[in-house]
Write a protein that holds these residues in place. Structure first.
Motif, short mmCIF file in Angstrom:
data_model
loop_
_atom_site.label_atom_id
_atom_site.label_comp_id
_atom_site.label_asym_id
_atom_site.label_seq_id
_atom_site.Cartn_x
_atom_site.Cartn_y
_atom_site.Cartn_z
N THR A 113 0.86 -1.22 0.07
CA THR A 113 0.04 -0.22 0.06
C THR A 113 0.83 1.29 0.01
O THR A 113 1.95 1.28 0.59
CB THR A 113 -0.88 0.04 1.09
OG1 THR A 113 -1.70 1.15 1.19
CG2 THR A 113 -0.27 -0.19 2.42
N GLY A 114 0.34 2.25 -0.58
CA GLY A 114 0.72 3.75 -0.42
C GLY A 114 0.46 4.60 0.46
O GLY A 114 0.85 5.62 0.87
N ARG A 115 -0.73 3.95 1.42
CA ARG A 115 -1.15 4.77 2.76
C ARG A 115 -1.10 3.77 3.77
O ARG A 115 -2.14 3.25 4.13
CB ARG A 115 -2.73 5.15 2.17
CG ARG A 115 -3.62 3.92 1.51
CD ARG A 115 -4.72 4.61 1.27
NE ARG A 115 -5.80 3.62 0.46
CZ ARG A 115 -7.01 3.62 0.42
NH1 ARG A 115 -7.74 4.79 0.63
NH2 ARG A 115 -7.66 2.82 -0.46
N PRO A 116 0.11 3.30 4.28
CA PRO A 116 0.28 2.67 5.46
C PRO A 116 -0.60 2.92 6.59
O PRO A 116 -1.08 2.27 7.40
CB PRO A 116 1.51 2.57 5.67
CG PRO A 116 2.22 3.95 5.12
CD PRO A 116 1.44 4.03 4.08
N GLY A 149 0.18 -25.42 4.01
CA GLY A 149 0.27 -25.16 5.44
C GLY A 149 0.12 -23.71 5.86
O GLY A 149 -0.35 -23.36 6.78
N THR A 150 0.69 -22.68 5.11
CA THR A 150 0.71 -21.39 5.26
C THR A 150 0.32 -20.83 4.23
O THR A 150 0.97 -19.97 3.52
CB THR A 150 2.24 -20.93 5.68
OG1 THR A 150 3.03 -21.48 4.68
CG2 THR A 150 2.33 -21.52 7.07
N PRO A 151 -0.99 -20.62 3.66
CA PRO A 151 -1.45 -19.77 2.66
C PRO A 151 -1.43 -18.61 2.70
O PRO A 151 -1.29 -17.84 3.88
CB PRO A 151 -2.91 -20.30 2.64
CG PRO A 151 -3.21 -20.75 3.93
CD PRO A 151 -2.11 -21.27 4.41
N VAL A 152 -1.42 -17.64 1.72
CA VAL A 152 -0.81 -16.24 1.78
C VAL A 152 -2.07 -15.50 0.89
O VAL A 152 -2.61 -16.00 0.02
CB VAL A 152 0.26 -15.81 1.38
CG1 VAL A 152 0.45 -14.34 1.31
CG2 VAL A 152 1.64 -16.59 2.06
N LEU A 153 -2.62 -14.25 1.57
CA LEU A 153 -3.39 -13.55 0.79
C LEU A 153 -2.46 -12.19 0.67
O LEU A 153 -2.17 -11.41 1.46
CB LEU A 153 -4.73 -13.04 1.38
CG LEU A 153 -5.55 -11.86 0.57
CD1 LEU A 153 -5.94 -12.22 -0.68
CD2 LEU A 153 -6.72 -11.63 1.59
N VAL A 154 -2.24 -11.84 -0.55
CA VAL A 154 -1.68 -10.25 -0.77
C VAL A 154 -2.94 -9.40 -1.26
O VAL A 154 -3.44 -9.62 -2.31
CB VAL A 154 -0.26 -10.47 -1.90
CG1 VAL A 154 0.04 -9.26 -2.40
CG2 VAL A 154 0.47 -11.61 -1.67
N VAL A 155 -2.77 -8.35 -0.64
CA VAL A 155 -3.70 -7.20 -0.70
C VAL A 155 -2.95 -6.00 -1.21
O VAL A 155 -2.10 -5.59 -0.90
CB VAL A 155 -4.50 -6.72 0.38
CG1 VAL A 155 -5.39 -5.59 0.05
CG2 VAL A 155 -5.12 -7.86 1.08
N ARG A 156 -3.20 -5.75 -2.72
CA ARG A 156 -2.51 -4.59 -3.34
C ARG A 156 -3.48 -3.21 -3.21
O ARG A 156 -4.46 -3.34 -4.08
CB ARG A 156 -2.32 -5.08 -4.74
CG ARG A 156 -1.54 -6.23 -5.02
CD ARG A 156 -0.70 -6.27 -6.23
NE ARG A 156 0.28 -5.17 -6.38
CZ ARG A 156 0.57 -4.72 -7.42
NH1 ARG A 156 -0.10 -4.86 -8.40
NH2 ARG A 156 1.57 -3.64 -7.64
N ASP A 157 -3.07 -2.41 -2.49
CA ASP A 157 -3.91 -1.02 -2.30
C ASP A 157 -3.13 -0.15 -2.82
O ASP A 157 -2.31 0.70 -1.97
CB ASP A 157 -4.32 -0.85 -0.66
CG ASP A 157 -5.02 0.26 -0.54
OD1 ASP A 157 -5.57 0.94 -1.21
OD2 ASP A 157 -4.71 0.94 0.71
N CYS A 158 -2.88 0.04 -4.04
CA CYS A 158 -1.91 0.97 -4.68
C CYS A 158 -2.56 2.15 -5.59
O CYS A 158 -1.92 2.42 -6.54
CB CYS A 158 -0.89 0.15 -5.52
SG CYS A 158 -0.36 -1.31 -4.72
N THR A 177 -6.44 -7.06 -5.71
CA THR A 177 -6.14 -5.92 -6.02
C THR A 177 -7.54 -4.91 -5.88
O THR A 177 -8.35 -5.08 -6.34
CB THR A 177 -5.77 -5.79 -7.53
OG1 THR A 177 -4.62 -6.63 -7.73
CG2 THR A 177 -5.29 -4.32 -8.02
N LEU A 178 -7.02 -3.85 -5.02
CA LEU A 178 -8.15 -2.98 -4.91
C LEU A 178 -8.03 -1.88 -5.70
O LEU A 178 -6.88 -1.09 -5.89
CB LEU A 178 -8.21 -2.37 -3.21
CG LEU A 178 -9.06 -1.36 -2.84
CD1 LEU A 178 -10.58 -1.94 -2.89
CD2 LEU A 178 -8.61 -0.77 -1.65
#
Length: 261
Positions: A113-116, A149-158, A177-178
């Motif tokens: 994200t560009g707005r942490p 065992g450790t799935p991941v979700l990447v959220v792209r708020d760009c 992707t948002l």
């Protein structure tokens, strides 16, 4: 001649002359190694008509993202062994609820994200990034090492023009992707996505989305009128309206549903 009892390490144990109590002609009929014989019960038999009435309550495994128009839970399966790209044309609130619920099911969430500052409260509530959610600057997401065992979700708020991500979707790693509104890159992202969610947009945007997703006239006309928290989810030819209803804990952390941020 009187038979002698078997001896040695392979012989079955006996006590109190139990073997002697078994008639000689029946000894060969007793099975060995399966314990005591159980009671003899009648078999349970169903007719073909009765078999057709049997059913098991099996549902999808995933994240409950809300309820459909009939009040049934709507479940989104994020953890998949194949790449899975999602585009959400909507508000930050919905993306954060999805991230929160994905983390609650055991997935690790990486936010680009560009707005942490907009994600700081979530990070703090989840233990400073140590319990399933971490925030990175745009273009700085490291490899996540996703597995079954450790799935991941990447959220792209760009923003409206997100750059091409360094971390792409893959086995057990979904990418959401948002997009706050449509932009020149939206058609490309929609074509690449396996699932597209659309919240309230302008009539002109609805026409463009309708062409990209081949929506019916009714759906195109409904998009500018959707209330906060309502999303039209589109996958292939499937169309489903879902209302995301927050829990008390989610309201305390993220507030009430809203389209604008």
């Amino acid at each position: 001649m009187t038979p002698q009892p078997a001896t040695g390490p392979g012989a079955p144990s006996r006590s109190d002359g139990a073997q002697a109590a078994v008639p000689r002609r029946g000894r060969g009929l007793l099975p060995h190694g399966f314990g005591l014989l159980g009671p003899r019960n009648a078999r349970h038999v169903l007719s073909a008509e009765q078999v057709a009435t049997l059913a098991l309550p099996i549902g999808d495994d995933g994240v409950v993202i809300g309820v459909d128009t009939e009040g049934r839970p709507a479940v989104l399966g994020l953890n998949r062994p194949t790449p899975y790209d999602i585009v959400l044309i909507g508000g930050l609130w919905t993306a954060q609820v999805l991230a929160l619920r994905a983390a609650a099911t055991g997935a690790r969430v990486a936010v680009e994200t560009g707005r942490p500052q907009a994600w700081a409260q979530m990070v703090h509530a989840m233990g400073g990034g140590q319990n399933g959610l971490a925030v990175y600057e745009v273009g700085r997401v490291p490899p996540q090492g996703a597995s079954a065992g450790t799935p991941v979700l990447v959220v792209r708020d760009c923003g409206m023009r997100p750059p091409r991500g360094r971390v792409a979707s893959g086995p057990w790693q979904a990418v959401l992707t948002l997009l706050p509104y449509l932009s020149p890159v939206a058609p490309r992202l929609i074509r690449q996505a396996r699932l597209v969610g659309v919240q309230r947009i302008s009539p002109d945007e609805a026409l463009e989305v309708g062409r990209a997703l081949t929506l019916s006239r009714e759906n195109v006309e409904a998009l500018p009128t959707l209330v906060d928290g309502f999303t039209l989810w589109c996958a292939n030819r499937d169309r489903q309206y879902v209302m995301t209803q927050p829990t008390d804990a989610e309201i305390g952390l993220l507030g009430t549903p809203r389209r604008m941020d």
